[in-house]
Scaffold this active site. Structure first.
Site, PDB file in Angstrom:
ATOM      1  N   PHE A 115       1.842  23.351  19.354  1.00 16.86           N
ATOM      2  CA  PHE A 115       3.189  23.181  18.820  1.00 16.86           C
ATOM      3  C   PHE A 115       3.754  24.470  18.252  1.00 16.86           C
ATOM      4  O   PHE A 115       4.637  24.436  17.396  1.00 16.86           O
ATOM      5  CB  PHE A 115       3.224  22.081  17.739  1.00 16.86           C
ATOM      6  N   THR A 156      10.732  14.933   4.056  1.00 17.40           N
ATOM      7  CA  THR A 156      11.467  14.729   5.302  1.00 17.40           C
ATOM      8  C   THR A 156      12.970  14.834   5.083  1.00 17.40           C
ATOM      9  O   THR A 156      13.499  14.381   4.070  1.00 17.40           O
ATOM     10  CB  THR A 156      11.129  13.346   5.886  1.00 17.40           C
ATOM     11  N   GLU A 207       3.808   9.805   7.881  1.00 25.34           N
ATOM     12  CA  GLU A 207       2.664  10.625   7.418  1.00 25.34           C
ATOM     13  C   GLU A 207       2.018  11.385   8.580  1.00 25.34           C
ATOM     14  O   GLU A 207       0.801  11.529   8.663  1.00 25.34           O
ATOM     15  CB  GLU A 207       1.613   9.758   6.712  1.00 25.34           C
ATOM     16  N   PRO A 210      16.981  14.646   7.316  1.00 27.51           N
ATOM     17  CA  PRO A 210      17.565  14.003   8.494  1.00 27.51           C
ATOM     18  C   PRO A 210      17.239  14.713   9.805  1.00 27.51           C
ATOM     19  O   PRO A 210      17.056  14.056  10.839  1.00 27.51           O
ATOM     20  CB  PRO A 210      19.069  14.028   8.198  1.00 27.51           C
ATOM     21  N   ASP A 246       1.212  11.348  17.748  1.00 32.20           N
ATOM     22  CA  ASP A 246       1.172  12.508  18.644  1.00 32.20           C
ATOM     23  C   ASP A 246       0.892  13.806  17.894  1.00 32.20           C
ATOM     24  O   ASP A 246       0.137  14.667  18.381  1.00 32.20           O
ATOM     25  CB  ASP A 246       2.499  12.629  19.398  1.00 32.20           C
ATOM     26  N   ALA A 293      -2.517  11.201   0.966  1.00 30.01           N
ATOM     27  CA  ALA A 293      -1.911   9.930   1.358  1.00 30.01           C
ATOM     28  C   ALA A 293      -2.498   9.427   2.671  1.00 30.01           C
ATOM     29  O   ALA A 293      -2.734   8.216   2.835  1.00 30.01           O
ATOM     30  CB  ALA A 293      -0.402  10.089   1.473  1.00 30.01           C
ATOM     31  N   ARG A 308       0.823  -1.213   0.000  1.00 30.94           N
ATOM     32  CA  ARG A 308       0.000   0.000   0.000  1.00 30.94           C
ATOM     33  C   ARG A 308       0.854   1.259   0.000  1.00 30.94           C
ATOM     34  O   ARG A 308       0.531   2.248  -0.662  1.00 30.94           O
ATOM     35  CB  ARG A 308      -0.944  -0.016   1.211  1.00 30.94           C
ATOM     36  N   GLY A 364      -0.758 -17.830  19.624  1.00 31.01           N
ATOM     37  CA  GLY A 364       0.211 -18.467  20.489  1.00 31.01           C
ATOM     38  C   GLY A 364       1.608 -18.456  19.895  1.00 31.01           C
ATOM     39  O   GLY A 364       2.014 -17.525  19.196  1.00 31.01           O
ATOM     40  N   GLY A 365       2.366 -19.532  20.157  1.00 28.13           N
ATOM     41  CA  GLY A 365       3.728 -19.615  19.641  1.00 28.13           C
ATOM     42  C   GLY A 365       3.782 -19.599  18.130  1.00 28.13           C
ATOM     43  O   GLY A 365       4.721 -19.055  17.535  1.00 28.13           O
TER      44      GLY A 365
END
Length: 387
Positions: free
Chosen positions: A386, A131, A366, A133, A370, A245, A89, A342-343
């Site tokens: 913010f 984005t 995206e 670094p 928070d 998106a 996706r 389970g396992g």
């Protein structure tokens, strides 16, 4: 497939066709090998042309040979792709919502004619570069620069976490135009064969492994002025792409959670302990009932979002609520499903642990959980937390 309140009974023929096509495609061409790709950390590039042929890229965009289907059809495609794996996706989301959408919405006719038809068929791959670094949740502080030099622009900077970039033909790079007053953020189409562009894959991921993730540096990359998206300036450009998106993510997360539920339900009705299927015990029934309820409420939210989007009434804050709620739901329910297995649930024979790991990425990218919380908080109170 779980559709407890029969929402899909309201689908029209075209929407049903897209849902069935995506489900068939996944079952026949991707699901049998996706665990192996996840383990190897690779994306199955050979399926991209078929995805394009079936109209999975920018499903709701019109013109230039694009499908022009409903927003619900687009959501259903994202749902079925993520029911297989979030990496699948993600590839389609970036191609359609983050690369094709800005060209469609803000590009020149020349740019649209050049890129949208081949991207729609999967013959060309696009990436989205916002984005950096040091700048993730606060992209407005980006450091990537574009300086005009005659009839060209010269780009310098670094971008990180760019899905599709290692396999892309063109990148939609967002950078500050230092040639203009105020240094507004603008979009630049950067072909990946340009001198000065160095793309590396991001390896070592323990989540979203079946996805082509990259980072790159630009050192004096020259592009013609005609590669600038002409019809947008400022953060409205990249943020409007992210809204598109995130809409797909809200649907996709439902698909991942539904796949976890189906695995858990099948296991619970087949696995026997203490003389009967474990699904006959109250604790397991409680888990299945809660999973079905949480998934159904998220389905309702996704379908309502599609109605608002179709009418042009969807706001970014609506998408923040849906992305935030539905991804958190999928993250939680993947863990419950793994527990029920389970396992056996820690092996690649079953999908919940893969979905569980993938959701850690989807929970973060995206717009982190928070950040979407704060977006909703500002919308509800009128006070930005913010700033």
């Amino acid at each position: 497939m779980l559709d407890y309140v029969e929402l899909e009974a309201e689908l029209d023929d075209e929407e049903r066709s897209y849902r069935d096509s995506a489900r068939e495609f996944v079952d026949e061409h991707v699901r049998p090998e996706i665990a192996a790709h996840y383990e190897a950390g690779t994306f199955p590039e050979e399926i991209i042309p078929e995805m394009g042929e079936r109209g999975f890229f920018a499903t709701s965009l019109a013109g230039y040979g694009l499908p022009d289907a409903s927003e619900t059809a687009y959501g259903l495609v994202m749902q079925e792709l993520e029911a297989c794996d979030s990496g699948l996706r993600s590839m389609a989301s970036v191609q359609g919502a983050l690369a094709m959408y800005p060209i469609h919405a803000f590009g020149s006719e020349e740019q649209k004619d050049e890129w949208l038809p081949p991207m729609g068929t999967g013959q060309a791959i696009g990436g989205f570069a916002l984005t950096e670094p040091d700048h993730g949740s606060d992209p407005s502080r980006m450091e990537t620069r574009a300086e005009r030099d005659g009839d060209e622009y010269v780009l310098d900077g670094e971008k990180r976490w760019c899905t599709n970039s290692p396999i892309a033909d063109v990148l939609v790079v967002w950078a500050r135009d230092t040639s203009s007053e105020g240094e507004p953020v603008r979009g630049f189409l950067v072909e990946t064969d340009r001198d000065g562009l160095d793309i590396d894959s991001i390896d070592g991921k323990l989540s979203l492994r079946a996805s082509s993730s990259g980072e790159f540096t630009m050192d004096g990359v020259r592009i013609p002025e005609g590669n600038v998206l002409p019809d947008v300036e400022g953060m409205k450009g990249p943020l409007s792409c992210l809204t598109q998106a995130r809409y797909g993510i809200a649907w996709g997360a439902v698909g991942a959670a539904r796949d976890c539920f189906e695995e858990a339900r099948a296991y619970a009705t087949d696995r026997e302990q203490f003389g009967k299927p474990i699904g006959g015990f109250q604790l397991q029934q409680d888990k299945l009932a809660e999973m079905a309820t949480r998934i159904t409420t998220s389905q309702l939210l996704a379908h309502r979002l599609a109605e608002l989007k179709e009418r042009g009434e969807m706001r970014p804050q609506h998408v923040s609520m849906a992305k935030r709620n539905n991804v958190e739901m999928a993250r939680d329910q993947a863990r419950v499903a793994r527990e029920m297995l389970g396992g056996n649930g820690i092996t690649d024979e079953y999908s919940p642990i893969r979905h569980m790991a993938n959701m850690e990425t989807v929970y973060t990218y995206e717009g982190t959980h928070d950040i979407h919380t704060l977006i909703l908080g500002q919308d509800l109170t009128g006070i930005a937390a913010f700033e």
